[in-house]
Scaffold this motif. Structure first.
Motif, mmCIF file in Angstrom:
data_model
loop_
_atom_site.group_PDB
_atom_site.id
_atom_site.type_symbol
_atom_site.label_atom_id
_atom_site.label_comp_id
_atom_site.label_asym_id
_atom_site.label_seq_id
_atom_site.Cartn_x
_atom_site.Cartn_y
_atom_site.Cartn_z
ATOM 1 N N PRO A 287 53.279 -44.060 -56.828
ATOM 2 C CA PRO A 287 53.555 -42.832 -57.296
ATOM 3 C C PRO A 287 54.666 -42.693 -56.094
ATOM 4 O O PRO A 287 55.320 -42.759 -55.423
ATOM 5 C CB PRO A 287 52.240 -42.244 -56.355
ATOM 6 N N PHE A 288 55.612 -41.193 -57.169
ATOM 7 C CA PHE A 288 56.561 -41.308 -56.558
ATOM 8 C C PHE A 288 56.372 -39.904 -54.899
ATOM 9 O O PHE A 288 55.515 -39.109 -55.110
ATOM 10 C CB PHE A 288 57.548 -40.154 -57.826
ATOM 11 N N ASN A 289 56.984 -40.566 -54.073
ATOM 12 C CA ASN A 289 57.439 -39.437 -52.618
ATOM 13 C C ASN A 289 59.284 -39.105 -52.747
ATOM 14 O O ASN A 289 59.291 -40.403 -51.961
ATOM 15 C CB ASN A 289 56.984 -40.315 -52.049
ATOM 16 N N PRO A 290 59.141 -37.757 -52.863
ATOM 17 C CA PRO A 290 60.543 -37.799 -52.455
ATOM 18 C C PRO A 290 61.147 -38.348 -51.476
ATOM 19 O O PRO A 290 61.587 -38.415 -51.342
ATOM 20 C CB PRO A 290 60.231 -36.128 -52.475
ATOM 21 N N LYS A 291 60.141 -37.866 -50.256
ATOM 22 C CA LYS A 291 60.827 -38.263 -48.399
ATOM 23 C C LYS A 291 61.003 -39.403 -48.114
ATOM 24 O O LYS A 291 61.859 -40.102 -48.289
ATOM 25 C CB LYS A 291 59.681 -37.961 -47.930
ATOM 26 N N ASP A 292 60.125 -40.371 -49.250
ATOM 27 C CA ASP A 292 60.482 -42.299 -48.870
ATOM 28 C C ASP A 292 61.306 -42.306 -49.702
ATOM 29 O O ASP A 292 62.712 -42.922 -48.960
ATOM 30 C CB ASP A 292 58.911 -43.300 -49.282
ATOM 31 N N PHE A 293 61.838 -41.645 -50.972
ATOM 32 C CA PHE A 293 62.714 -42.176 -51.666
ATOM 33 C C PHE A 293 64.052 -41.068 -50.873
ATOM 34 O O PHE A 293 65.269 -42.330 -50.820
ATOM 35 C CB PHE A 293 62.586 -41.142 -53.035
ATOM 36 N N VAL A 294 64.235 -40.541 -50.814
ATOM 37 C CA VAL A 294 65.031 -39.911 -49.458
ATOM 38 C C VAL A 294 65.441 -40.350 -48.420
ATOM 39 O O VAL A 294 67.060 -41.051 -48.284
ATOM 40 C CB VAL A 294 65.174 -38.247 -48.994
ATOM 41 N N GLU A 295 64.602 -41.094 -48.048
ATOM 42 C CA GLU A 295 64.769 -42.094 -46.195
ATOM 43 C C GLU A 295 65.283 -43.572 -47.323
ATOM 44 O O GLU A 295 66.342 -43.449 -46.535
ATOM 45 C CB GLU A 295 63.713 -42.901 -45.898
ATOM 46 N N ALA A 296 65.064 -43.855 -48.416
ATOM 47 C CA ALA A 296 66.054 -45.333 -48.454
ATOM 48 C C ALA A 296 66.584 -45.159 -49.084
ATOM 49 O O ALA A 296 67.655 -45.633 -48.807
ATOM 50 C CB ALA A 296 64.526 -45.909 -49.442
ATOM 51 N N LEU A 297 67.315 -43.712 -49.634
ATOM 52 C CA LEU A 297 68.476 -43.696 -49.989
ATOM 53 C C LEU A 297 69.371 -43.685 -49.256
ATOM 54 O O LEU A 297 70.299 -44.658 -49.454
ATOM 55 C CB LEU A 297 68.589 -42.467 -50.871
ATOM 56 N N LEU A 298 68.925 -43.070 -47.356
ATOM 57 C CA LEU A 298 69.783 -42.746 -46.636
ATOM 58 C C LEU A 298 69.884 -43.922 -45.718
ATOM 59 O O LEU A 298 70.479 -44.260 -44.803
ATOM 60 C CB LEU A 298 69.510 -41.603 -46.033
ATOM 61 N N SER A 299 68.991 -44.696 -45.922
ATOM 62 C CA SER A 299 69.413 -45.872 -45.060
ATOM 63 C C SER A 299 70.169 -46.802 -44.882
ATOM 64 O O SER A 299 70.710 -46.960 -46.442
ATOM 65 C CB SER A 299 67.952 -47.348 -45.136
ATOM 66 N N ASP A 300 70.854 -47.663 -43.936
ATOM 67 C CA ASP A 300 71.938 -48.915 -44.564
ATOM 68 C C ASP A 300 70.928 -49.788 -45.678
ATOM 69 O O ASP A 300 70.334 -50.710 -44.550
ATOM 70 C CB ASP A 300 72.238 -49.233 -44.220
ATOM 71 N N ASN A 301 71.219 -50.547 -46.535
ATOM 72 C CA ASN A 301 70.384 -51.099 -47.052
ATOM 73 C C ASN A 301 69.291 -52.446 -46.473
ATOM 74 O O ASN A 301 68.359 -52.013 -47.765
ATOM 75 C CB ASN A 301 70.441 -52.052 -48.102
#
Ligand SMILES: Nc1nc2c(ncn2[C@@H]2O[C@H](COP(=O)(O)OP(=O)(O)OP(=O)(O)O)[C@@H](O)[C@H]2O)c(=O)[nH]1
Ligand SMILES: Nc1nc2c(ncn2[C@@H]2O[C@H](COP(=O)(O)OP(=O)(O)OP(=O)(O)O)[C@@H](O)[C@H]2O)c(=O)[nH]1
Ligand SMILES: [K+]
Ligand SMILES: [Mg+2]
Ligand SMILES: [Mg+2]
Lengths: 297, 279
Positions: free
Chosen positions: B265-279
């Motif tokens: 399921p999509f979780n906006p919080k996790d998504f944003v966290e992953a987007l901003l983490s260095d790879n």
């Protein structure tokens, strides 16, 4: 698209400069902002854009404002020239081995268009009088082998497969032996889509490479790819070593900035572009046309 | 590099992170502008606090007025899966079917891609893996006819959820988009009692073109949700921020691999966290 008609925009930016002697750094800078936005909107890699802007700025500053052209057009001309340069000046072809069969290995991310492109390539080479063989080394994707067989049947090109219980390395080796035996002068190997960070599957490709020594390792890249294109192309190139790039799905309305990224980061030529789902939709690559498309002109 | 001061250089760094994650110029500017004004009004001087505000702004963009869950109750329901070529439609159908079946519902699949070589066989293999039936005809037949058949079968077999595969098509191809329109007409006419989910599949590796894809598909289909696939790679899928905020379509699932269980399921919080983490 927001930056459609960059050319017009730049004309506007430079209107005031008509009749001026030379372009100053300030004039060029404001124009370069537009170019930078256009390239980023076209999905060209951030780093590639930065380097590119620097280079063009250096060339454009101090450039004579000729009477016949507007300064905007001159900058566009420089931008276009540099873009075309970056994308490779000439259209490249497949290098055929003097000792057939020529072995072509198709690699890339999942869903990029490898299997379809394998068929398209086979069709083109067949037209040139070659006798291609397609080899089915994707043992993972459901019905991948069947897909290649259907493609081969449509084109009347033989397909070699050993089911999905044999290792791709062994299938590739056996496929080439089969090709030699039956007089196929080109062997096109279809492989499973894989992530560039998947070590096990990247090792599998390295094993295929060292066993069959392909003449052309082609990275198949979806033209709609965004900023990740550099990571993918860079990793496939440094891990495996690629010889060329095929860009697919350019029949869409993507600006195709990924082309610039993959070319810049690998230095390897783009050899063909995919222009549709039909097995005839493969075209040679012309750098200048794609440069204009990326700029939205 | 570690930033301790909230200055232009720091903001530029954040801007760069967004751009290399495919958030796109216009959405990135919108985000950074909002961030600037928050920093000013709230007099923020701590970089960590700025990052927290940034995350809030991004999560806000990912929040739509719609539901993030699959609306398939009460039965019957029909799910139609659409999108451009190779994004992961058929694979996502396999994964969704597995989940829906596991929740105790009776599932049926329809092989609506009659164009792509071996697309029908691919869906049949997924059907076997999940243990559900697949309604199909031969390659080259009319997709609308298969959907028609599948709806009749779903009614006759008292199926809870019918999931329809469709051929990949580029949104700029008029004739193929019209063909899709025909499929929706059949569904509306033959199955008005069914709850309808129309899922647009977007590939996280895709750049700014995903926005155009969503816009154009929305013209022919009442898209109810997005499946964002291939997030297991290094692509961050940032273009989805522009899609959800501009079109008000929620992301319902993310694809994180090729296996049957690789759907979340999509979780906006996790998504944003992953987007901003260095790879
Ligand atoms: N419109 C368009 N579609 C294309 C093009 N090339 C391939 N496709 C489509 O893209 C989808 C994926 O193509 P495949 O050839 O199966 O891709 P692949 O890389 O072999 O995929 P995997 O084996 O799963 O990694 C199919 O629907 C193809 O018809 C192209 O140039 N234009
Ligand atoms: N790594 C990864 N691969 C995926 C994911 N979803 C799908 N794939 C792979 O992507 C490729 C294309 O998937 P398909 O399900 O065939 O895509 P499609 O949209 O049905 O393709 P067409 O019908 O040809 O348009 C296959 O190799 C899948 O295994 C995902 O979440 N992660
Ligand atoms: K990722
Ligand atoms: Mg394939
Ligand atoms: Mg499919």
């Amino acid at each position: 698209m927001i930056f459609e008609g960059l050319s017009e925009k730049l004309q506007g930016t430079f209107k005031k400069l008509k009749g001026k002697g030379k372009l100053s750094e300030k004039d060029v800078k404001s124009a370069m902002r537009e170019v930078k936005l256009a390239l980023l909107e076209a999905d060209v890699s951030y780093k590639v854009v930065k380097d590119f802007i620097k280079k063009v700025t250096e060339r454009a500053v101090g450039h004579e404002v000729l009477e016949s052209l507007t300064p905007g057009q001159q900058v566009i001309k420089i931008v276009n020239e540099e873009l075309t340069n970056l994308m490779g000046n000439t259209q490249s072809k497949i290098m055929f081995s003097s000792k057939p069969p020529t072995i072509i290995l198709l690699v890339g991310l999942q869903g990029a268009g490898k299997t379809t492109t394998g068929g398209k390539l086979g069709a083109q080479l067949k037209k040139l009088g070659k006798r291609p063989l397609l080899v089915a080394c994707d043992v993972y994707r459901p019905a991948a082998i069947k897909q290649l067989h259907v493609v081969g049947e449509k084109l009347d090109i033989p397909v070699f497969s050993m089911g999905d219980k044999v290792s791709p390395v062994n299938i590739a080796k056996a496929g080439i032996e089969h090709g030699k035996k039956y007089g196929n002068d080109v062997v096109i190997i279809d492989t499973a889509g894989r992530l560039h960070i998947d070590e096990r599957l990247m090792d599998e490709l390295k094993d295929i490479k060292s066993e069959v020594r392909p003449h052309e390792i082609m990275l198949v890249v979806d033209a709609m790819t965004g900023q990740d294109a550099v990571n993918v192309a860079d990793t496939f190139n440094s891990e495996l070593g690629i010889d060329g790039i095929i860009l697919t799905k350019l029949d869409g309305d993507t600006r195709g900035g990924a082309a610039l990224s993959v070319r810049a980061v690998t230095g390897k030529p783009i050899k063909y572009i995919g222009m549709g789902e039909k097995l005839t939709d493969l075209e040679p690559f012309y750098p200048d046309r794609l440069a204009s498309r990326i700029l939205g002109m | 590099k570690i930033y301790t001061k909230v200055d232009e250089e720091f903001l530029e760094e954040l801007e760069e992170i967004l751009i290399v994650s495919d958030v796109g110029m216009s959405t990135t500017m919108e985000i950074i502008d909002k961030l600037r004004s928050e920093i000013k009004t709230r007099k923020i001087s701590d970089t960590e606090e700025v990052k927290a505000v940034l995350k809030d702004i991004m999560e806000e963009l990912l929040t739509t007025s719609k539901d993030n869950d699959l609306n398939i109750s009460p039965s019957p329901a029909i799910i139609i899966v659409i999108g451009v070529n190779g994004v992961g439609k058929t694979t996502s159908i396999g994964k969704i079917a597995y989940n829906v079946k596991a929740s105790g519902k009776k599932v049926l699949l329809a092989a609506g891609d009659t164009f792509r070589a071996a697309a029908i066989d691919q869906l049949k293999i997924w059907g076997e893996r999940v243990g559900v039936n697949v309604i199909h005809q031969q390659e080259g037949s009319d997709p609308a006819a298969i959907i028609y058949d599948a709806i009749q079968a779903a009614k006759a077999r008292k199926t809870d959820v019918l999931i329809c595969d469709t051929a990949g098509r580029l949104h700029n191809k008029r004739n193929l988009m019209n063909e899709l329109g025909k499929v929706f007409k059949i569904i509306n006419r033959e199955y008005p009692e069914a709850r309808k989910e129309v899922l647009l599949v977007l590939d996280a590796t895709t750049g700014q073109n995903a926005i155009q894809q969503a816009k154009t598909f929305k013209e022919v289909a009442d898209i109810t949700g997005i499946v964002l696939t291939k997030l297991d790679g290094t692509a961050k899928g940032g273009v989805i921020l522009g899609v959800t905020s501009e079109l008000d379509i929620p992301v319902k699932f993310v694809g994180v691999g090729e296996g049957i269980q690789d759907l979340q399921p999509f979780n906006p919080k996790d998504f944003v966290e992953a987007l901003l983490s260095d790879n």
